[in-house]
Design a protein around this motif. Structure first.
Motif, PDB file in Angstrom:
ATOM      1  N   PHE A 267       0.867  -1.176   0.000  1.00 15.65           N
ATOM      2  CA  PHE A 267       0.000   0.000   0.000  1.00 15.65           C
ATOM      3  C   PHE A 267       0.897   1.217   0.000  1.00 15.65           C
TER       4      PHE A 267
ATOM      5  N   TYR B 210      -2.033   0.793  12.832  1.00 18.22           N
ATOM      6  CA  TYR B 210      -2.607   0.673  11.490  1.00 18.22           C
ATOM      7  C   TYR B 210      -1.740  -0.198  10.592  1.00 18.22           C
TER       8      TYR B 210
ATOM      9  N   LYS C 258      -2.661 -11.635   3.376  1.00 16.68           N
ATOM     10  CA  LYS C 258      -3.765 -12.493   2.933  1.00 16.68           C
ATOM     11  C   LYS C 258      -4.002 -12.351   1.429  1.00 16.68           C
ATOM     12  N   ARG C 259      -3.962 -11.113   0.960  1.00 16.46           N
ATOM     13  CA  ARG C 259      -4.205 -10.898  -0.471  1.00 16.46           C
ATOM     14  C   ARG C 259      -3.058 -11.439  -1.314  1.00 16.46           C
TER      15      ARG C 259
ATOM     16  N   ALA D  15      -3.597  -7.751   6.272  1.00 17.58           N
ATOM     17  CA  ALA D  15      -4.511  -7.786   5.129  1.00 17.58           C
ATOM     18  C   ALA D  15      -3.747  -7.974   3.820  1.00 17.58           C
ATOM     19  N   LEU D  16      -2.591  -7.317   3.712  1.00 20.01           N
ATOM     20  CA  LEU D  16      -1.792  -7.448   2.492  1.00 20.01           C
ATOM     21  C   LEU D  16      -1.276  -8.875   2.334  1.00 20.01           C
TER      22      LEU D  16
ATOM     23  N   ALA E 202      -2.262  -3.808  11.267  1.00 21.34           N
ATOM     24  CA  ALA E 202      -3.508  -4.322  10.682  1.00 21.34           C
ATOM     25  C   ALA E 202      -3.369  -4.447   9.157  1.00 21.34           C
ATOM     26  N   LEU E 203      -2.765  -3.420   8.574  1.00 16.79           N
ATOM     27  CA  LEU E 203      -2.632  -3.389   7.112  1.00 16.79           C
ATOM     28  C   LEU E 203      -1.790  -4.544   6.597  1.00 16.79           C
TER      29      LEU E 203
ATOM     30  N   ARG F  36       1.031   5.563  -0.614  1.00 16.83           N
ATOM     31  CA  ARG F  36       0.232   6.784  -0.658  1.00 16.83           C
ATOM     32  C   ARG F  36       0.377   7.489  -2.002  1.00 16.83           C
TER      33      ARG F  36
ATOM     34  N   ILE G  73      -1.523  -1.141  -4.188  1.00 19.61           N
ATOM     35  CA  ILE G  73      -2.712  -0.354  -3.875  1.00 19.61           C
ATOM     36  C   ILE G  73      -2.244   1.073  -3.587  1.00 19.61           C
ATOM     37  N   TYR G  74      -2.841   2.028  -4.287  1.00 18.12           N
ATOM     38  CA  TYR G  74      -2.465   3.437  -4.090  1.00 18.12           C
ATOM     39  C   TYR G  74      -3.601   4.190  -3.414  1.00 18.12           C
ATOM     40  N   ALA G  75      -3.243   5.178  -2.606  1.00 16.30           N
ATOM     41  CA  ALA G  75      -4.273   5.963  -1.908  1.00 16.30           C
ATOM     42  C   ALA G  75      -5.156   6.657  -2.930  1.00 16.30           C
TER      43      ALA G  75
END
Lengths: 827, 313
Positions: free
Chosen positions: B201, B281, B291-292, B288-289, B284-285, B203, B311-313
């Protein structure tokens, strides 16, 4: 006779490619940093690492000893030979001493403390490291509400951190609350600090000519008429001896209005260096810490009264604005928001207690959507949270509360006149473009799967062409009122049509739109018209309000151009009537075999522009004496028809035109990554008559990108001791194409009765995306108990309110009182 | 800002560069792509007295494939299963991004194509990225899920080959001696039935990720037989998420296994608060990353072509 109009249509309104395009796209633009002068010196600032500190001593000897260093300037040295800059604020604010270099105290991290001038920029960097400054740290004040406790005072002379306070009260607020069916109380909302990050940072070349005490600036300041007024009194140099010239400018968004302190330092450094030109090119990090940021605002103890149908009847709130370490253009922002006092809404009763404070942060400057966007965001949050609390859909809530199309021109409670608009129509166009009903169905289905999808509306105003008389509401002694712009239109010796305007465009396409206006007046092709690039005081075109700011060129600038062109045309008619031996009524303008000409309809005889210009300029013996006043060089000053507002009541017409925007966003918050994603986006724009559709559309896209960036990515962050944590693009994230959704563009046109062409100023865009994205996120997260109380929402902040239940919880911040009157609602 | 003045040396060979390092001492820095060093010098956070430029040395930018010992030669893609991909130290990210050879190991393409923006990818190098040992560097994270070795060349010591796990010691600290430099990066080609993915992820394009996850796993049917998981930007170095690997190894890849791996990855992270996000954060992030990335890696292991973008903001 060919009139060179497009199929007989006017050039105003045509999608003419920009005249500027070829030069800029081929890299042939001329920007301030492209200018290199003989004997030029380079300036570098030494900056305070502290947010708040006493300056104990400044030792410049090592820097001065470095070969190639011309001189070093300190704050004390500047204070000894200049006056502090003008303070606009009244009372204690008049005792704020603002010099371009810190004298006894540094008040924000990055504040310039000394300036080093050397033969090369690299050498200036080296020498700046050799300046020894001893500091004694003081308590920093990082929050406006804390600042108002005056525990640590920034400006000793003012003896308070409060710059300004005033109360706007209209209608019968208390009665409205007594009659209310619903009262919604909102404890705290906050509009964050962000900036504009123009591609080109600030650049100043200043030269103090010792032979005639004349200062020459080549720079990219975007409001030179304002800058010279501040510089003249500060430097003690008559204003006519300060020449300011701009060329191409790589964006300003208002942020470059307040570069006058750096301009002062360059002139003083040049003076000390014996008159050699001094160039300062701001680095990106310098721009981030010390150019200017947008105003930050906190909204406390808001009460909203509504009737049983959800119509807002009164708002009562306390607004605290944070202007950073020095007011500079402030406290004008303390009144400018009231140009849009009720936003797009019909409520008549309101009380807003507005206060501004200084803090140990970078000074603010007028940032695109200046002062109005904070207020409009506040109103949109109020409307949305009330709708959610009472259970009214966002679109219906707006239709209940919008000013109605038949009410224009609409008189606001504070005496502003909204010239034209059709907000329900914009909503209809927006809903159609986004596919409102489809998205509502998809949203319901997605919610059933546990997905967090929200649909938000943001309606906003872009008020343009200020009445500077509103400055008297903040300071009754302020010597400003009205608004004006100047332009010059001439036939040069060989018959060229040349236009000069007192604006300094930064990408708004003024050369093109000015040419379109003149082309229509004279009936010739815009390519035959030369529009001077940039601003120059020595063109003698400008007025005291000249510059490019506050969404006004289409009105003030083009009205001035139109007036000058008409004046020129009238002179050409007189002259042509004489030469062609006919009456003025018999003349028509257009193009013939020998180019642009004036022609007698009765005889078919014509004279081209060269012929006319020749008589006046170099063949004047044939000019009859009664035409000696004809110069074919016509300056025209357009003045806005304003009165001075009622200072006591804070009442009056504060702006001439009100462009409006309505955006709709569909957003989803990912339940695992918390990343907010825009699924669909619509921007509907109404700026009245459009002069050049692609230029308007381009500015709508630009303002949309800027607003989306501000809502989701861009925030100026300080830690508790005043370190700026976002001083590079690794930490402050300006939006780029990668982050942009596809924007669906819609247009509504309600011509303004207040401008000659029906156009309204535009470009700032009212920060519609910030309101819209907050609304969409609120819609997505309302059921999860989250209150979107801040204008900045990125993945991390959403994680903190949603997963960690920090800060923005609905139950704590928003309280609904439902009264007996609410029963039997007719909705 | 301009850097402080420095002496510029242009090396003609890697050996000469190493000799220059030995001679110039700790005031010298190597200039490869310069995408970390030059900005630091311009901000005057780094002030080397000498720069030894490697950019004019011939034969340092390449991608070669080499058959594995005892393996059956090259496959139709030109890559030997069980073989090795060799990257010259000055191979630019963009060359790897555009290399068909590198694309046969999809996680390498994910990494190269997702680094910063085009300008940076055109200059930045794989060797420089590893030697810099930035906690946020993409290559260190991705290559730690593959069997990777770093070839080092010194002025005074014999050439040596260091496993990546022993090469990066700490934030901004590698196993390189003061007179040593990276000459080559060697990546073992994953076996058939193995797939990988790298997901971050960010920004915006030019900035480092907020968090990233690299996963390389081997599937037999719907069962994961082997897996390597690395987390980027959430510790002083890339973190091998061993508990997350254990949660998958030998398991059927279902939602439960993915959730367990995600949770274990979050627990393994050691992030800090900064402008990219709060520590909580990022924790948590990154779960999730992971898992994907597992889900994409598994599809690729089954031979599916899956395009991946950060993934971009």
């Amino acid at each position: 006779m060919a009139d060179e109009k497009q199929n007989g249509k006017r050039w105003v309104g045509a999608s003419l490619p920009r005249k500027e395009e070829s030069r800029l796209l081929r890299g042939l633009g001329k920007f301030a940093d492209d200018i290199k002068l003989r004997e030029m010196l380079y300036l570098r600032f030494v900056r305070s690492p502290y947010a708040h500190a006493r300056i104990v001593s400044v030792d410049t000897s090592a820097a001065e000893a470095l070969p190639g260093v011309a001189c070093v300037l300190t704050g004390a040295e500047i204070a000894a030979q200049t006056q502090p800059f003008i303070e606009i604020g009244p009372g204690p604010a008049q005792n704020i001493k603002d010099y371009p270099l810190a004298v006894t105290r540094a008040r924000y991290q990055g504040e310039p403390v000394a300036a080093v001038v050397a033969d090369s920029a690299a050498l200036a960097d080296d020498a700046a490291e050799l300046v020894q400054v001893e500091y004694e740290a003081l308590d920093p004040v990082m929050d406006a509400e804390d600042a108002l406790t005056d525990k640590s005072i920034l400006h000793e002379g003012a003896a308070t951190n409060q710059v300004w306070n005033g109360v706007w009260e209209f209608g019968d607020v208390e009665q409205a609350f007594r009659d209310a069916a619903y009262v919604v109380n909102i404890d705290r909302m906050h509009f964050h600090r962000f900036s504009s990050t123009p591609l080109e940072n600030n650049v100043v070349i200043g030269q103090w000519d010792p032979k005639d005490e004349h200062i020459y600036y080549q720079c990219n300041n975007s409001f030179p008429s304002f800058a010279v007024q501040f510089l003249s009194s500060h430097l003690g140099v008559p204003i006519d001896r300060i020449r300011v010239q701009t060329a191409d400018i790589g964006g300003s968004f208002g942020i470059k209005i307040t570069s006058y302190p750096q301009m002062a330092v360059c002139a003083l450094a040049s003076k000390k260096a014996g008159g050699r030109p001094v160039k300062w090119v701001e680095s990106r990090s310098e721009h981030m810490v010390s150019s200017a940021h947008g105003n930050e605002r906190t909204f406390r103890k808001t009460r909203v009264a509504l009737d049983r149908d959800g119509v807002i009847t009164a708002i009562d709130s306390h607004h605290i604005d944070d202007c950073g370490a020095y007011p500079r253009y402030e406290p004008l922002g303390c009144v400018i928001w009231s140009q849009v006092f009720p936003g797009v809404y019909r409520f008549k009763n309101a009380r807003i207690d507005f206060t501004q404070a200084v803090t140990n942060k970078c000074p603010v400057g007028p940032n695109r959507g200046y002062s109005r966007m904070q207020h409009l965001w506040f109103l949109e949050r109020v409307v949305d949270i009330c709708a959610h609390q009472i259970g009214i859909p966002a679109d219906e809530m707006r239709l209940k509360n919008y000013v109605r199309p038949e009410e224009f021109p609409y008189l606001t409670p504070n005496g502003c006149i909204y010239d034209s608009g059709n907000y329900p129509k914009m909503l209809e166009v927006g809903k159609k473009l986004i596919g409102w009903d489809d998205w509502k169905a998809k949203q319901a289905a997605a919610r059933a799967e546990g997905r967090l999808i929200g649909i938000g509306i943001g309606t906003t105003l872009d008020s343009g062409t200020n009445n500077f008389g509103q400055s008297q509401i903040v300071n009754p002694y302020a010597p400003f009122s009205g608004n004006s712009q100047g332009a010059n239109c001439k036939l040069d010796i060989y018959g060229e049509v040349v236009v000069a305007v007192g604006s300094c465009p930064q990408g708004q396409g003024h050369e093109t739109t000015a040419a379109q206006v003149v082309a229509d007046v004279l009936g010739i092709h815009p390519d035959k018209i030369t529009v001077r690039t940039g601003f120059d005081t020595e063109r003698n075109v400008h007025t005291g309000f000249s510059g490019t700011y506050a969404s006004q060129f289409a009105v003030s600038g083009l009205s001035a151009v139109h007036g000058a062109a008409q004046k020129l045309k009238a002179e050409m008619k007189r002259l042509a009537g004489h030469v062609l031996e006919t009456t003025e009524d018999d003349l028509e303008f257009g193009s013939g075999e020998q180019g642009p000409e004036v022609r007698a309809k009765s005889t078919g005889k014509s004279i081209n522009y060269w012929g006319l210009a020749n008589i006046v300029n170099v063949n004047s013996a044939v000019l009859p004496e009664e035409m000696y006043d004809v110069t074919l060089n016509c300056r025209y000053v357009w003045r806005a028809p304003f009165k001075v507002p009622d200072k006591e009541r804070k009442y009056g017409q504060l702006t001439l035109t009100y462009a409006s925007q309505l955006h709709i966003a569909v957003m989803e918050v990912d339940r695992e990554t918390f990343i907010p994603k825009i699924l669909d986006y619509v921007a509907v724009d109404d700026c009245g008559t459009v002069i050049n559709p692609p230029i308007v559309e381009g500015q709508v896209y630009g303002a949309t990108a800027h607003g989306i960036g501000a809502a989701l990515m861009e925030s100026c962050v300080y830690d508790e001791v005043g370190n700026m944590l976002t001083s590079t693009f690794s930490d402050y994230i300006p939006i780029t194409a990668v982050n942009m959704p596809k924007v669906k563009y819609g247009h509504v046109c309600t011509p303004s009765p207040h401008s000659y062409s029906g156009a309204k100023g535009m470009g700032e865009g009212g920060a519609a995306p910030i309101h819209t994205i907050s609304a969409a996120l609120q819609d997505a997260l309302y059921a999860s108990g989250v209150f979107i109380h801040d204008s900045f929402n990125n993945a991390d902040s959403i994680f903190r309110v949603l997963a960690k239940k920090e800060g923005g919880q609905l139950a704590e911040l928003v309280k609904l009182e439902k009264r007996a009157q609410a029963n039997g609602a007719t909705k | 800002m301009y850097p402080r003045s420095f002496h510029y040396h242009r090396a003609k060979s890697l050996q000469e560069a190493a000799a220059m390092l030995a001679q110039l001492g700790d005031q010298a820095k190597l200039l490869a792509g310069g995408q970390s060093l030059i900005p630091l010098m311009k901000l005057r956070f780094a002030n080397p007295a000498h720069l030894v430029d490697l950019n004019f040395i011939a034969g340092t930018s390449y991608i070669h494939s080499e058959a594995g010992v005892g393996e059956g030669g090259y496959s139709e893609t030109g890559v030997s299963e069980g073989g090795v991909l060799r990257f010259g130290a000055l191979t630019r990210h963009a060359e790897i991004e555009n290399s068909a050879l590198a694309a046969t190991v999809p996680i390498l393409h994910d990494c190269a194509a997702g680094i910063a923006d085009v300008q940076i990818r055109n200059r930045g190098t794989i060797g420089g990225s590893l030697a810099e040992a930035d906690p946020s560097g993409d290559w260190a994270c991705v290559l730690s899920t593959l069997s990777t070795e770093v070839r080092c060349l010194g002025a005074s010591s014999p050439e040596r080959v260091i496993p990546l796990s022993e090469f990066i010691l700490d934030a901004y600290t590698s196993a390189l001696q003061p007179d040593e430099l990276v000459s080559e990066v060697m990546v073992k080609i994953p076996v058939k039935g193995s797939g990988g993915a790298y997901l971050a992820f960010k920004r915006s394009a030019p900035v480092y990720p907020t968090a990233s996850a690299a996963v390389q796993l081997t599937m037999e049917g719907d069962r994961c037989t082997d897996v390597a998981i690395a987390l980027g930007c959430v510790g002083l170095t890339a973190i091998k998420a061993k508990d997350a690997e254990a949660a998958l190894r030998g398991q059927t890849l279902n939602d439960k296994a993915l959730a367990a791996a995600g949770e274990a990855a979050s627990a393994a992270a050691e992030p800090q608060d900064d402008m990219r996000g709060s520590a909580d954060y990022k924790r948590a992030l990154v779960g999730a990353l992971v898992k994907r990335a597992i889900a994409i890696a598994a599809r690729r292991a089954h031979g599916e072509q899956v395009e991946v973008s950060h993934i971009y903001a």
